[in-house]
Design an enzyme around this catalytic site. Structure first.
Site, PDB file in Angstrom:
ATOM      1  N   ASN A  36     -51.588  29.849 -37.213  1.00  0.00           N
ATOM      2  CA  ASN A  36     -52.412  29.032 -36.337  1.00  0.00           C
ATOM      3  C   ASN A  36     -52.223  27.544 -36.629  1.00  0.00           C
ATOM      4  OD1 ASN A  36     -54.367  27.826 -34.787  1.00  0.00           O
ATOM      5  ND2 ASN A  36     -56.031  29.163 -35.418  1.00  0.00           N
ATOM      6  N   ASP A  37     -52.760  27.080 -37.731  1.00  0.00           N
ATOM      7  CA  ASP A  37     -52.723  25.643 -37.995  1.00  0.00           C
ATOM      8  C   ASP A  37     -51.300  25.097 -38.099  1.00  0.00           C
ATOM      9  OD1 ASP A  37     -55.497  25.632 -38.032  1.00  0.00           O
ATOM     10  OD2 ASP A  37     -55.575  26.078 -40.173  1.00  0.00           O
ATOM     11  N   VAL A  38     -50.370  25.915 -38.602  1.00  0.00           N
ATOM     12  CA  VAL A  38     -49.000  25.408 -38.805  1.00  0.00           C
ATOM     13  C   VAL A  38     -48.229  25.274 -37.497  1.00  0.00           C
ATOM     14  CG1 VAL A  38     -48.866  26.286 -41.155  1.00  0.00           C
ATOM     15  CG2 VAL A  38     -48.011  27.690 -39.259  1.00  0.00           C
ATOM     16  N   VAL A  39     -48.803  25.749 -36.367  1.00  0.00           N
ATOM     17  CA  VAL A  39     -48.165  25.557 -35.064  1.00  0.00           C
ATOM     18  C   VAL A  39     -49.077  24.744 -34.151  1.00  0.00           C
ATOM     19  CG1 VAL A  39     -46.726  27.620 -35.188  1.00  0.00           C
ATOM     20  CG2 VAL A  39     -49.026  27.796 -34.211  1.00  0.00           C
ATOM     21  N   ALA A  43     -58.408  25.839 -41.200  1.00  0.00           N
ATOM     22  CA  ALA A  43     -58.868  24.463 -41.120  1.00  0.00           C
ATOM     23  C   ALA A  43     -60.029  24.323 -40.135  1.00  0.00           C
ATOM     24  CB  ALA A  43     -57.719  23.553 -40.715  1.00  0.00           C
TER      25      ALA A  43
END
Lengths: 446, 101
Positions: free
Chosen positions: A372-375, A413
């Site tokens: 999620n957060d890394v994309v 996050a």
């Protein structure tokens, strides 16, 4: 003579540590065996029973842990090993204090205090990290009121006890300093969230090396100093790299209590495009290039073997498949690569951040599983986002993005992800493994 | 400060730089085995543990020595074995392991 052989062992560590092949690991292992044999021959050993008992207990426990661990549980195993390393250094220092009745010269006394402090913090901090990763306690940050003040007081207390211990040659003061450091280790790690574990494990790894090197000063042994310094350096590099991958400074990770959803999240009520496994199977089957972006959710769902099966079927249809891996995709540096290697994904198909991003513009379908957060494009586009500036995999540049996710819930996050609402994005809501298996099923009919 | 102690500091500083230099070249893909391998190397404390266990006298020394040897051995044996297991999985064209659960 013994010192030269210790040097040979240290050289073996240097030669062995950066090698990618198993040979390197075995060279380092041979260096360790040499150091052990030299010690046993060189010292006037009287307590063989104690040594054999320790070797058997430790060897059986370490061997069983290493051979039985699931690859998904690797972060907590490494955390535990870090902890045992710190503990061993503490015990070596305490044994030396006992032997000389706390009568050190000043510099050795100072080093003894440092060994106890660093080793004890490593030990207790590592087992808190273990408990978080193993799910024995919540992965969310536990922020205590006045926690930072308490930590500062404990650090000062260790220093004061250390001065007393060295100046007055008081053995119990060394012990009390150790006990305070154990408590400090717990308090230092409990406010850190599960998503920040890659940084914490790297740092604890570094500290376990520093503790070993410090112990080397107490017993004047170069092999400990060199081996410990190498590990300290390796852990430091990984700590810095993990921090960069999350756009966080070390101080921010350690003191901010971030790394877990902290409050209510403003979720967008914009519509998302829901997809069925058939929709996904069709777009994958007619793609020329597919890039899989695995996240921690994939590891939790144990979906790596299913993903490999899906990739094999796509490759049989002439689709080119690769995997784009963010540095913090797992719970420790390189964790996702290990999980995919376990599922027999070829090494060449594993792309890192720098290799992946130029490819996404030329990719037909990106399959995001449990990430999620890394994309999250906000990290690149939205200067007000809490994760702004974090390096991401720019999957939104691909022609089609398929996101497999349990629900629209935010990531660690706690930030909404605009990727989900894009016209070119399809959402498949399911458990990672179940979703991939149903895509494989649907693919057979395409 | 004794010469031996100063020599130790020199060794520590040089080894740290060597470590930073060689380890920064390891690709991210292999960071987990790098860390578990480093873990095994930090088990070098076993040398100090063996000295404590083998030459100490008295109950406290024996207990501390035994625990130190056990803790360090977990690190050494576990660290090297698990690293070997992982590097085996990364080996190209090696006979594949069974897909364990």
């Amino acid at each position: 003579m013994a010192r030269l052989l210790y040097l040979a062992a240290a050289v073996a560590f240097i030669i062995g540590s950066p090698r990618t092949a198993r040979g390197g690991n075995r060279i380092a292992g041979a260096g360790m065996l040499l150091a052990i044999i030299v010690t046993l021959v060189d010292q006037d050993v009287v307590g063989w029973g104690t040594i054999v008992a320790g070797l058997v207990v430790g060897g059986v426990a370490g061997g069983l842990l290493a051979l039985r661990v699931q690859m998904t549980a690797m972060p907590q195993l490494v955390a535990a090993f870090n902890g045992f390393g710190g503990l061993a250094s503490v015990l070596v220092a305490l044994a030396e204090i006992d032997r000389v009745a706390a009568a050190f010269d000043v510099e050795t006394g100072v080093v003894a205090v440092l060994t106890l402090a660093v080793g004890a913090i490593t030990f207790s901090g590592s087992f808190v990290a273990y408990a978080k990763l193993q799910g024995l306690m919540t992965g969310r940050p536990i922020v205590l009121a006045g926690g930072k003040t308490a930590n500062a007081v404990m650090a000062l207390g260790i220093a004061a006890l250390g001065v007393w211990a060295v100046a007055a040659e008081v053995a119990p003061a060394f012990w009390i300093a150790t006990a305070v450091a154990l408590i400090l280790g717990v308090f230092a790690v409990i406010p850190i969230g599960g998503a920040d574990m890659p940084v914490v494990i790297s740092l604890l790894n570094s500290l376990s090396g520093v503790a070993a090197a410090l112990a080397g000063f107490i017993i004047s042994n170069e092999a400990l100093i060199v081996g410990g310094a190498l590990v300290g350096a390796a852990g430091l590099i990984l700590t810095i790299q993990m921090g960069e991958a999350m756009n966080r400074t070390l101080a921010n990770v350690l003191f901010s209590g971030f790394g877990g959803a902290t409050g209510p999240v403003a979720m967008s009520d914009k519509p998302v495009k829901r997809a069925t496994p058939d929709d996904v199977a069709i777009s994958l089957a007619y793609a020329e290039t597919v890039v899989v972006v695995p996240g921690y959710g994939l590891a939790v769902a144990q979906a790596q073997h299913a993903v490999r099966d899906l990739a094999t079927q796509l490759e049989e249809r002439g689709v080119r498949v690769a995997y784009a891996i963010h540095p913090v995709a797992g719970r420790m540096p390189g964790h996702m690569n290990v999980l995919l290697a376990e599922a027999d994904v070829p090494y060449e198909q594993l792309l890192d951040l720098e290799q992946s991003n130029p490819r996404f513009g030329l990719t037909d379908v990106v399959l995001v599983i449990g990430a999620n957060d890394v994309v999250n494009p906000s990290a690149r586009d939205d200067a007000t986002s809490p994760i702004y500036g974090m390096p991401i995999l720019e999957v939104d540049r691909a022609r089609t993005v398929v996101v497999v996710k349990r629900s629209l819930s935010p990531g660690f996050a706690g930030i909404d992800n605009p990727l989900f609402y894009k016209d070119t994005t399809m959402m498949l809501f399911d458990d990672g493994k179940a979703a991939v298996e149903s895509i494989i099923g649907a693919l057979a009919t395409v | 400060m004794s010469d031996l102690f100063i020599a130790g500091i020199v060794v520590f500083v040089l080894a740290s730089f060597v470590g930073l230099e060689v380890i920064s070249k390891v690709p991210p893909t292999l960071h987990t085995p790098l860390m578990s391998g480093a873990n095994a190397i930090s088990g070098i404390t076993i040398v100090g543990a063996l000295v404590a266990a083998g030459t100490g006298s008295g109950t406290a020394a024996t207990i501390l020595g035994f625990l130190a040897v056990a803790a360090a051995t977990i690190n050494v044996v576990g660290g090297f074995l698990v690293t070997d297991r992982m590097l085996h999985m990364f080996q190209p064209k090696a006979p594949r392991r069974g897909k364990g659960g």
